[in-house]
Structures are given as C-alpha cells and as structure tokens.
Write an enzyme that holds these catalytic residues in place. Structure first.
Site, PDB file in Angstrom:
ATOM      1  CB  THR A 116     -25.087  37.317  64.811  1.00 48.45           C
ATOM      2  OG1 THR A 116     -24.745  38.634  65.225  1.00 48.45           O
ATOM      3  CG2 THR A 116     -26.073  37.448  63.665  1.00 48.45           C
ATOM      4  CG  ASP A 117     -24.796  40.569  69.170  1.00 44.05           C
ATOM      5  OD1 ASP A 117     -24.457  40.559  67.964  1.00 44.05           O
ATOM      6  OD2 ASP A 117     -24.128  41.124  70.054  1.00 44.05           O
ATOM      7  CD  GLU A 118     -23.896  42.388  63.534  1.00 43.12           C
ATOM      8  OE1 GLU A 118     -24.355  42.991  62.572  1.00 43.12           O
ATOM      9  OE2 GLU A 118     -22.683  42.139  63.666  1.00 43.12           O
ATOM     10  CE1 TYR A 147     -23.619  37.952  59.206  1.00 43.97           C
ATOM     11  CE2 TYR A 147     -23.858  39.670  60.864  1.00 43.97           C
ATOM     12  CZ  TYR A 147     -23.512  38.376  60.512  1.00 43.97           C
ATOM     13  OH  TYR A 147     -23.077  37.497  61.492  1.00 43.97           O
ATOM     14  CE  LYS A 201     -25.769  34.228  60.991  1.00 41.84           C
ATOM     15  NZ  LYS A 201     -25.087  32.971  60.586  1.00 41.84           N
TER      16      LYS A 201
HETATM   17  N1  LIG Z   1     -17.398  36.863  64.058  1.00 38.16           N
HETATM   18  C1  LIG Z   1     -18.301  37.208  64.966  1.00 38.16           C
HETATM   19  O1  LIG Z   1     -18.052  38.083  65.783  1.00 38.16           O
HETATM   20  C2  LIG Z   1     -19.629  36.495  65.017  1.00 38.16           C
HETATM   21  C3  LIG Z   1     -20.481  36.745  66.086  1.00 38.16           C
HETATM   22  C4  LIG Z   1     -21.702  36.059  66.173  1.00 38.16           C
HETATM   23  C5  LIG Z   1     -22.026  35.145  65.168  1.00 38.16           C
HETATM   24  N2  LIG Z   1     -21.191  34.938  64.123  1.00 38.16           N
HETATM   25  C6  LIG Z   1     -21.575  33.926  63.129  1.00 38.16           C
HETATM   26  O2  LIG Z   1     -20.636  32.885  63.216  1.00 38.16           O
HETATM   27  C7  LIG Z   1     -20.457  32.261  61.949  1.00 38.16           C
HETATM   28  C8  LIG Z   1     -18.994  32.243  61.582  1.00 38.16           C
HETATM   29  O3  LIG Z   1     -18.505  33.591  61.574  1.00 38.16           O
HETATM   30  P1  LIG Z   1     -16.971  33.901  61.301  1.00 38.16           P
HETATM   31  O4  LIG Z   1     -16.681  35.195  61.920  1.00 38.16           O
HETATM   32  O5  LIG Z   1     -16.163  32.700  61.618  1.00 38.16           O
HETATM   33  O6  LIG Z   1     -17.029  34.094  59.713  1.00 38.16           O
HETATM   34  P2  LIG Z   1     -15.897  33.965  58.632  1.00 38.16           P
HETATM   35  O7  LIG Z   1     -16.334  34.935  57.583  1.00 38.16           O
HETATM   36  O8  LIG Z   1     -14.536  34.055  59.198  1.00 38.16           O
HETATM   37  O9  LIG Z   1     -16.073  32.473  58.082  1.00 38.16           O
HETATM   38  C9  LIG Z   1     -17.145  32.066  57.290  1.00 38.16           C
HETATM   39  C10 LIG Z   1     -16.746  30.776  56.582  1.00 38.16           C
HETATM   40  O10 LIG Z   1     -17.864  30.349  55.795  1.00 38.16           O
HETATM   41  C11 LIG Z   1     -17.389  29.949  54.528  1.00 38.16           C
HETATM   42  N3  LIG Z   1     -18.464  30.131  53.550  1.00 38.16           N
HETATM   43  C12 LIG Z   1     -18.956  31.310  53.080  1.00 38.16           C
HETATM   44  N4  LIG Z   1     -19.928  31.080  52.191  1.00 38.16           N
HETATM   45  C13 LIG Z   1     -20.066  29.728  52.103  1.00 38.16           C
HETATM   46  C14 LIG Z   1     -20.925  28.874  51.360  1.00 38.16           C
HETATM   47  N5  LIG Z   1     -21.831  29.371  50.512  1.00 38.16           N
HETATM   48  N6  LIG Z   1     -20.821  27.532  51.533  1.00 38.16           N
HETATM   49  C15 LIG Z   1     -19.876  27.025  52.374  1.00 38.16           C
HETATM   50  N7  LIG Z   1     -19.026  27.782  53.081  1.00 38.16           N
HETATM   51  C16 LIG Z   1     -19.119  29.119  52.953  1.00 38.16           C
HETATM   52  C17 LIG Z   1     -16.179  30.841  54.255  1.00 38.16           C
HETATM   53  O11 LIG Z   1     -15.322  30.288  53.267  1.00 38.16           O
HETATM   54  C18 LIG Z   1     -15.562  30.931  55.635  1.00 38.16           C
HETATM   55  O12 LIG Z   1     -14.624  29.901  55.828  1.00 38.16           O
HETATM   56  C19 LIG Z   1     -21.316  33.052  60.961  1.00 38.16           C
HETATM   57  O13 LIG Z   1     -22.519  32.356  60.780  1.00 38.16           O
HETATM   58  C20 LIG Z   1     -21.565  34.383  61.682  1.00 38.16           C
HETATM   59  O14 LIG Z   1     -22.787  34.937  61.288  1.00 38.16           O
HETATM   60  C21 LIG Z   1     -19.991  35.583  64.022  1.00 38.16           C
END
Ligand SMILES: NC(=O)c1ccc[n+]([C@@H]2O[C@H](COP(=O)([O-])OP(=O)(O)OC[C@H]3O[C@@H](n4cnc5c(N)ncnc54)[C@H](O)[C@@H]3O)[C@@H](O)[C@H]2O)c1
Length: 339
Positions: free
Chosen positions: A125-127, A153, A157
């Site tokens: 993530t950009d964070e 968080y 990451k």
């Molecule tokens: N949403 C955003 O804007 C964004 C932006 C940049 C990066 N990301 C990254 O993208 C990825 C997905 O983000 P998202 O928004 O889809 O998140 P989300 O919270 O919707 O989904 C996360 C998924 O991971 C699963 N999970 C959590 N803990 C787990 C574990 N211990 N073992 C197995 N599965 C587990 C959850 O059940 C869920 O289905 C993350 O790594 C996040 O850091 C998200």
C-alpha cells in the site's frame, strides 16, 4: 499455471480472482482466506461450478497448514492479499495486524522458498510511505520515497514489504511488490470511506467525516488495480517495487460531495467527527515506473469508477445489508460515538 491467491474472499482479492479466471482460462486458482469479519466466500459464488477455482479456509500465519497446502498443491505463483486492512482497527488491535500481516507474510515466504515458487507477489500500500503535505501538489510517492509509516496498519505492511525484499536478496526468491493507492469498487466492506458513505447516504443516516474533511486520497477503481497486478506478475522484474495509482486526488469532502450529488442526497448528512488519531494528511502516487516499464494505464476515470460502484451497490442491496449487521454495528458505535 497454478496460482495461490490469499485473502481472495475480501474486496480486492475477490475482484482479482474474477479478473484472472476470466482472462486466463488455462490457469488454476486456489483461494485461501480465513473469512474474518470482512471476508465472504460468497463474493465468488459465481465460480462455484468452475473446476479450476477452489476455496480453502485457513489462516496464512498457520505455518503447518500453509506448508501442507504448498506440499500438496505445488503453486507456481503466490499473490498475497490476505491482511488486516483497516487503519482504524489497527489503532485498537495492533497485535492482530502484526500476526496476520507480518507473521502471515513470513509463513508464505518460507513456504514459497521451500517449494520453489516462480513468483511471490506481495500486495502492499502507499500508506507505507507515510503522508505528504496538503498543499505541495508536485510532491508524490515514488518507489524510492522513504518508508515512514504512521499507523500500526502501515507499519505492519511496511514490515512485510521489507521481509519480502530480504527473501529476494538473501534467498533469491523471485519477489515483486506493488504499492497501490486507495481502491474503491464492488465488494468493498462498508467500514471503508466510499461504501460507508453510500450505505449511510442511501439510508438517510449521518455520514461521519474525520477532522476538517480536507485529507486527500488518490483513488483507483479496483479493476485497474487488478490489471496492474496482472502486468507485474507477467512482465515485472523480480526484486522490484511498483507503485500503482490513478492520479485521482480528492479531499474526503470532495469525494463525499460527488457521491451525495449522484445519489441526490443533501450535504447536511455530512457530520464532522473527531479526527482519526495520527490521520495521514495526503497520499499521492507517482505511477511513472509501471506506466513506462510495463505500459500500464488505468482505464477508468474517477467519474466512471464512481458510477460503476454506485450501480453495483444499487444492485447488491442484500450484500450490503448483510455486512451492515452484526459485528459491524458495535464497530461503528465504538468508532463514531454518538452517530
Ligand atoms: N483497500 C485498499 O484501498 C487497499 C489499497 C492498497 C493496498 N491494499 C492491500 O490490499 C490487500 C487487500 O485489501 P482489501 O481492501 O481487499 O482488504 P479486505 O479487508 O477487504 O480483505 C482482506 C481479506 O483477507 C482475509 N484475511 C484476513 N486475515 C487473514 C489471515 N490471517 N489469513 C487468511 N486470510 C485472512 C479476510 O478474511 C479478507 O477476506 C491488503 O493487503 C491491503 O493491505 C488495499
């Protein structure tokens, strides 16, 4: 080609699996997800009859489960989306973020090393870069910007990224990392800003806006994130980090106004609440590397992405309703007291 996608029952992971199943009819995909509060295997119910897609429930930090799975499946590619992903929750339960995001990544890296996967891709993530000043619009995050995370968080990451890079350097594991800006689109859990707004506006409920509402986010429609990851997996160079962003910078108040206008709801629903502790002021991605090296470009404008998102939530009311019940109620009351 056999892919392991972790966290594929969450927002971006489920969009990514749908994208890959459709684009690569010869790929086999295994989705491992713990089904935490935001995971929902039904997000991919349309793939139930698809023999080359399988769902396995499990935690990525459970090393014996992960090792057994790798022994049995012999994956070619691993894409790690699984994470605790919400900054607000990391302020109340940081330990959970370290277990999943750091130890879970370590468990996947170990298994990838042992079983010789051809590519390990870490979704970041950009964070991890921290934040930028509000009024310095020329300043953006590039891949060599310093790592300076603000929240537990973001720290988790950043730690996972550094670990993945260490596995590349120390063990020659073919690792790539992508750092994307804020995503929005179908299947996003309503604790996140855009679906939170949509859900509450449609119910004529007050919408919380942190602080002065001037914090800026750089929005990307989720399908454009998926296409970028696809390109990195197939053309990206190992050991490299790729920033992904759509250059759509809007303050939270601007984003709120766009959505309220489209839903024909009054701005009076917006309610300023006490700011998030340590709230990052501005994120902005410089996507020059992925654009010039891999030829990636987003295909959705912000207006098109918002329209597609509103349309999806409009036609998936039951999905949203289900998410808004149960644990969510307690979370919302604790995060936005009095609303
Ligand atoms: N949403 C955003 O804007 C964004 C932006 C940049 C990066 N990301 C990254 O993208 C990825 C997905 O983000 P998202 O928004 O889809 O998140 P989300 O919270 O919707 O989904 C996360 C998924 O991971 C699963 N999970 C959590 N803990 C787990 C574990 N211990 N073992 C197995 N599965 C587990 C959850 O059940 C869920 O289905 C993350 O790594 C996040 O850091 C998200």
């Amino acid at each position: 080609m056999k892919l392991l996608v972790t966290g594929g029952a969450g927002f971006i992971g489920s969009n990514f699996i749908a994208y890959m199943v459709q684009k690569y009819p010869e790929y086999e995909i295994v989705n491992v997800d713990a089904l935490t509060y935001c995971g929902n295997a039904d997000n991919l119910a349309v793939l139930e009859e698809t023999a080359r897609y399988r769902f396995v429930q499990g935690r990525i930090e459970d090393k014996s489960f992960i090792m057994d799975l790798f022994e049995k499946e012999r994956f070619d590619i691993v894409v790690n989306f699984a994470a605790e992903s919400h900054v607000d929750r990391s302020l109340t339960e940081p330990g959970r973020f370290l277990i999943t995001n750091v130890l879970g990544t370590e468990s996947l890296l170990e298994a990838s090393r042992k079983y010789g996967v051809k590519r390990y891709h870490q979704i970041s993530t950009d964070e991890v870069y921290g934040d930028l000043p509000l009024h310095e619009s020329a300043m953006k995050f590039s891949e060599d910007s310093p790592i300076c995370p603000s929240s537990p968080y973001a720290v988790s990451k950043a730690s996972a990224d550094l670990l993945a890079l260490a596995y590349h350097r120390s063990f020659d594991l073919p690792v790539t990392i992508s750092r994307c800006s804020n995503n929005y689109g179908p299947y996003q859990f309503p604790e996140k800003f855009i679906p939170l707004m949509i859900g509450r506006a449609e119910r004529n409920q007050k919408i919380p806006i942190y602080g002065d509402g001037q914090n800026v986010r750089d929005w990307l429609y989720v399908e454009d994130h998926c296409s970028a990851i696809d390109m990195i997996l197939h053309q990206g160079r190992c050991g490299e980090i790729y920033n992904i962003g759509g250059c759509n910078e809007y303050s939270n108040l601007q984003t709120a106004s766009v959505i309220l206008e489209k839903l024909q709801k009054p701005e009076s629903l917006l309610t300023f609440v006490r700011d998030r502790s340590g709230h990052d002021r501005r994120y902005a991605i410089n996507p020059a590397k992925i654009e010039s090296e891999l030829g990636w470009k987003p295909s959705y404008t912000f207006a098109e992405g918002i329209d597609a998102t509103l349309q999806w939530y409009r036609t998936h009311q039951a999905w949203l309703e289900e998410r808004l019940n149960g644990e969510y109620q307690a979370y919302f009351a604790a995060t936005y007291p009095g609303l």
